[in-house]
Scaffold this active site. Sequence first.
Site, mmCIF file in Angstrom:
data_model
loop_
_atom_site.group_PDB
_atom_site.id
_atom_site.type_symbol
_atom_site.label_atom_id
_atom_site.label_comp_id
_atom_site.label_asym_id
_atom_site.label_seq_id
_atom_site.Cartn_x
_atom_site.Cartn_y
_atom_site.Cartn_z
ATOM 1 N N ASP A 59 0.814 -1.230 0.000
ATOM 2 C CA ASP A 59 0.000 0.000 0.000
ATOM 3 C C ASP A 59 0.841 1.270 0.000
ATOM 4 O O ASP A 59 0.447 2.283 0.571
ATOM 5 C CB ASP A 59 -0.966 0.043 1.208
ATOM 6 C CG ASP A 59 -1.767 -1.230 1.330
ATOM 7 O OD1 ASP A 59 -2.264 -1.689 0.295
ATOM 8 O OD2 ASP A 59 -1.887 -1.763 2.442
ATOM 9 N N GLU A 60 1.983 1.236 -0.633
ATOM 10 C CA GLU A 60 2.858 2.419 -0.667
ATOM 11 C C GLU A 60 2.431 3.421 -1.734
ATOM 12 O O GLU A 60 3.074 4.458 -1.900
ATOM 13 C CB GLU A 60 4.318 2.004 -0.936
ATOM 14 C CG GLU A 60 4.943 1.077 0.093
ATOM 15 C CD GLU A 60 4.716 -0.384 -0.237
ATOM 16 O OE1 GLU A 60 3.922 -0.667 -1.161
ATOM 17 O OE2 GLU A 60 5.299 -1.243 0.439
ATOM 18 N N GLY A 61 1.377 3.093 -2.463
ATOM 19 C CA GLY A 61 0.965 3.973 -3.567
ATOM 20 C C GLY A 61 1.707 3.611 -4.841
ATOM 21 O O GLY A 61 1.931 4.455 -5.710
ATOM 22 N N LYS A 62 2.070 2.332 -4.953
ATOM 23 C CA LYS A 62 2.792 1.854 -6.148
ATOM 24 C C LYS A 62 2.011 2.100 -7.428
ATOM 25 O O LYS A 62 2.585 2.341 -8.468
ATOM 26 C CB LYS A 62 3.015 0.333 -6.068
ATOM 27 C CG LYS A 62 4.098 -0.119 -5.161
ATOM 28 C CD LYS A 62 4.282 -1.623 -5.262
ATOM 29 C CE LYS A 62 3.083 -2.429 -4.837
ATOM 30 N NZ LYS A 62 2.727 -2.353 -3.421
ATOM 31 N N GLY A 120 -4.341 -4.474 -4.844
ATOM 32 C CA GLY A 120 -5.382 -3.700 -5.528
ATOM 33 C C GLY A 120 -5.057 -2.233 -5.548
ATOM 34 O O GLY A 120 -4.508 -1.708 -4.599
ATOM 35 N N HIS A 121 -5.334 -1.606 -6.657
ATOM 36 C CA HIS A 121 -5.271 -0.153 -6.659
ATOM 37 C C HIS A 121 -6.284 0.406 -7.645
ATOM 38 O O HIS A 121 -6.672 -0.252 -8.603
ATOM 39 C CB HIS A 121 -3.855 0.355 -6.916
ATOM 40 C CG HIS A 121 -3.345 0.092 -8.287
ATOM 41 N ND1 HIS A 121 -2.560 -0.984 -8.579
ATOM 42 C CD2 HIS A 121 -3.515 0.768 -9.434
ATOM 43 C CE1 HIS A 121 -2.262 -0.955 -9.865
ATOM 44 N NE2 HIS A 121 -2.827 0.108 -10.407
ATOM 45 N N GLN A 181 2.121 -6.173 -3.219
ATOM 46 C CA GLN A 181 2.471 -6.120 -1.794
ATOM 47 C C GLN A 181 3.781 -5.342 -1.602
ATOM 48 O O GLN A 181 4.158 -4.575 -2.460
ATOM 49 C CB GLN A 181 2.581 -7.528 -1.174
ATOM 50 C CG GLN A 181 1.252 -8.225 -1.002
ATOM 51 C CD GLN A 181 0.728 -8.841 -2.287
ATOM 52 O OE1 GLN A 181 1.440 -9.553 -2.950
ATOM 53 N NE2 GLN A 181 -0.515 -8.587 -2.621
ATOM 54 N N THR A 211 2.863 -12.384 3.213
ATOM 55 C CA THR A 211 2.073 -13.025 2.180
ATOM 56 C C THR A 211 2.831 -14.277 1.731
ATOM 57 O O THR A 211 3.858 -14.630 2.309
ATOM 58 C CB THR A 211 1.763 -12.049 1.024
ATOM 59 O OG1 THR A 211 0.804 -12.662 0.160
ATOM 60 C CG2 THR A 211 3.004 -11.662 0.234
ATOM 61 N N GLY A 253 -11.007 -3.107 2.638
ATOM 62 C CA GLY A 253 -11.622 -1.974 3.344
ATOM 63 C C GLY A 253 -11.212 -1.873 4.810
ATOM 64 O O GLY A 253 -11.704 -1.022 5.542
ATOM 65 N N ARG A 254 -10.278 -2.729 5.240
ATOM 66 C CA ARG A 254 -9.867 -2.692 6.657
ATOM 67 C C ARG A 254 -9.074 -1.422 6.960
ATOM 68 O O ARG A 254 -8.250 -0.997 6.138
ATOM 69 C CB ARG A 254 -8.934 -3.875 6.970
ATOM 70 C CG ARG A 254 -9.598 -5.217 6.929
ATOM 71 C CD ARG A 254 -8.597 -6.316 7.227
ATOM 72 N NE ARG A 254 -7.670 -6.548 6.131
ATOM 73 C CZ ARG A 254 -6.671 -7.409 6.160
ATOM 74 N NH1 ARG A 254 -6.440 -8.112 7.239
ATOM 75 N NH2 ARG A 254 -5.889 -7.583 5.122
ATOM 76 N N VAL A 273 2.792 14.537 -4.052
ATOM 77 C CA VAL A 273 2.397 15.608 -3.132
ATOM 78 C C VAL A 273 0.878 15.821 -3.106
ATOM 79 O O VAL A 273 0.397 16.799 -2.540
ATOM 80 C CB VAL A 273 3.110 16.941 -3.511
ATOM 81 C CG1 VAL A 273 4.590 16.869 -3.203
ATOM 82 C CG2 VAL A 273 2.871 17.300 -4.978
#
Length: 426
Positions: free
Chosen positions: A13-16, A40-41, A222, A237, A304-305, A416
Amino acid sequence: MSITVLLGAQWGDEGKGRIADALASEADIVARFNGGPNAGHSINVGGKTVKLHQVPSGVFRLGCQNIIGNGVVLNPAKLLEEIEQINEAGAQATPENLRISENAHIILQGHIALDKAKEKTQGGIGTTQTGIGFAYADKAYRVGIRAGMMRDAEKFGDTVYKRTLEINAQLAAQNAEQVDAEMTGAIYTAMATQIAPYLADTSAILRDALKRGKRILAEGAQGVLLDIDHGTYPFVTSSSATIGGVMTGLGVPPQSISRVMGAAKAFSTRVGKGPMPTELDGEMALRLRGTGANPWDEYGSTTGRPRRVGWLDAVALRTAVAVNGITELALTKLDILTGIDTLNIATRYQVDGRSLDELPSDSEVLERCTPIYEQMAGWTEDVQNCRSFTELPANAQNYIRRIEKLVKARITVISVGPEREQMIVR
Ligand code: IMP
């Protein structure tokens, strides 16, 4: 010969997705090498939001080939849903621009049922409950079903049916709800016919493309701290999210990799159980996580967690850089830190009377580590309109330079704001 690798340098979830989307504009091929629908993104296309879980991000770039490599575990029903969504958004995912490795393993309904049943027990680690671990277990146990079998839909459906019966026996032993094997067999047979045209020897395609000088983006799912070997086992994972996964998950030689980029958030997040030394609770956690009202707030894009949040962990990031040979970093979500008076960065850990500058390989030791923080002055100025490093407030520049020094990698991209163009490239 050139492959650019993009890895998540923290716990996922680093915004890859954003960075992959930008890098895809310079790629002829985007290839996914690990994971499955646990990732997922969301991508905004023509006012519509499309959630990609398995299809690589190059699918929205005209002329870009997309590959789902052999290292991926594939949920065929989810794949067909994604293809439909992509087509509805006005883009195309066809056998022309999307190829799936014959050697990718298939996720069965039974794998998902086993994952869900396990998560209900003490042994649960907070998985995405998408059957990932059990599909990879079948692969390692040599009873997995590979995508290539879909070319013979009847045989494929029959094999799915038989394996589902075996899985049902496991579910029954746990008093868990079983799967309708006959119906699953029939559904998988029908899906095989739809997916078969996408199948290919993707390693051969990639090696041929390399010979012809094509530019390839290898997209990881991941983050490296969730890697099955080098992550915080057992809270990981089940795939290779580290650099090695590129070679095994795509079938390409190491010499073809010219650039290894890591994506890291300007603070830390983690979903599921497992050690996280810089974790915060209270006011600051709420501040970093957001309420969930915004799409960029820290809530899982697959489940959604609410994500666990914390200060930037330079010890973990330093280890990620070192293990993977990360040559440059993309730092995401810098804007979220705007308005915080004092920022903390973990520079070392203290444990059992020792001071560590890298992540200990044993999760139990990591659980006992106390971070040693360095404080840095924050900034109040809005950074969302900055498009060059020098436009950033002095304290934001200091924060970035300090991270570079601590983790020994240059930060070449800084996001940003949530919009595609809210990005600084140095
Ligand atoms: P699994 O991959 O569903 O088996 O989950 C194993 C661990 O990895 C859990 O802690 C999940 O929360 C985590 N995980 C899996 N995929 C992602 C992801 O895309 N982002 C963040 N965490 C993930």
